[in-house]
Design an enzyme around this catalytic site. Structure first.
Site, mmCIF file in Angstrom:
data_model
loop_
_atom_site.group_PDB
_atom_site.id
_atom_site.type_symbol
_atom_site.label_atom_id
_atom_site.label_comp_id
_atom_site.label_asym_id
_atom_site.label_seq_id
_atom_site.Cartn_x
_atom_site.Cartn_y
_atom_site.Cartn_z
ATOM 1 N N HIS A 110 0.860 -1.183 0.000
ATOM 2 C CA HIS A 110 0.000 0.000 0.000
ATOM 3 C C HIS A 110 0.901 1.240 0.000
ATOM 4 C CE1 HIS A 110 0.991 -0.956 4.155
ATOM 5 N NE2 HIS A 110 1.014 0.352 4.349
ATOM 6 N N THR A 158 15.575 -5.734 8.225
ATOM 7 C CA THR A 158 15.205 -4.474 7.583
ATOM 8 C C THR A 158 16.382 -3.842 6.861
ATOM 9 O OG1 THR A 158 15.697 -3.190 9.577
ATOM 10 C CG2 THR A 158 13.431 -4.004 9.315
ATOM 11 N N LYS A 159 17.604 -4.341 7.135
ATOM 12 C CA LYS A 159 18.819 -3.811 6.518
ATOM 13 C C LYS A 159 19.648 -4.969 5.972
ATOM 14 C CE LYS A 159 19.294 0.265 9.511
ATOM 15 N NZ LYS A 159 18.176 0.896 9.048
#
Length: 187
Positions: A110, A158-159
């Site tokens: 989204h 996330t990294k």
């Protein structure tokens, strides 16, 4: 691929593929109980020789997206692989092992806006060769995982991480380097 192999593939899996997309599954791969959904145009799913997928949900949704799984990779029950939007790629190297409930997504699914400007565009994901993702791991957009690395149980990456590293936690942090792993247990 022989007619018998094609029939077995369609009998034991669910395919929803819109026209102008490509599915290329090597006949010497084992795919069972998988749901494959491809919407949009010019999307491509490639699964190389010797892969083993059981109960995996694979989704491509957009234009020019790709999921490529290299030879000998094993992906367990209830995993979710998603390449969405425009031109994103999810590449998974050779001889990887993904446990159960692994989620890998190139998109948030989204838009998030700040002053009418989107601030969360989709990004490709690259997973190197011989990578082990434990139970309930989540890999988010833009991440690269180096060859031989391990992501621990219940972690959210996330990294990006380099080769031969172990990352754990939510968000995951590197806790060890210069490691390797094997799928046999030594007693």
């Amino acid at each position: 691929m022989s007619l018998v192999k094609k029939l077995k593939l369609k009998l034991f899996n669910t395919f929803r593929v819109q026209p102008n997309n490509l599915v290329d599954i090597h006949p010497q791969s084992k795919i069972k109980g998988c749901r494959i959904s491809i919407k949009g145009t010019n999307n491509r799913l490639e699964i190389a020789q010797g892969c083993n997928l059981r109960g995996v949900l694979i989704e491509l949704n957009g234009e020019g997206c790709q999921i490529k799984i290299e030879r000998g990779t094993i992906i367990g029950e209830d995993c979710y692989l998603s390449s969405r939007e425009k031109g994103t790629q999810l590449t998974i190297g050779a001889d990887c092992m993904f446990s159960r409930n692994v989620k890998i997504m190139t998109s948030d699914g989204h838009d998030i806006l700040r002053g009418q400007q989107r601030i969360n565009p989709a990004q490709s994901i690259h997973i190197g060769n011989h990578v082990w993702l434990a139970d309930n791991v989540t890999i988010l957009k833009g991440v690269r995982i180096g060859d031989g690395s391990v992501v621990g149980i219940n972690s959210t990456l996330t990294k990006s991480i380099a080769e031969q590293q172990i990352a754990v936690g939510s968000p995951a942090k590197v806790v060890a380097s210069e490691v390797t792993w094997r799928d046999e247990l030594t007693f």
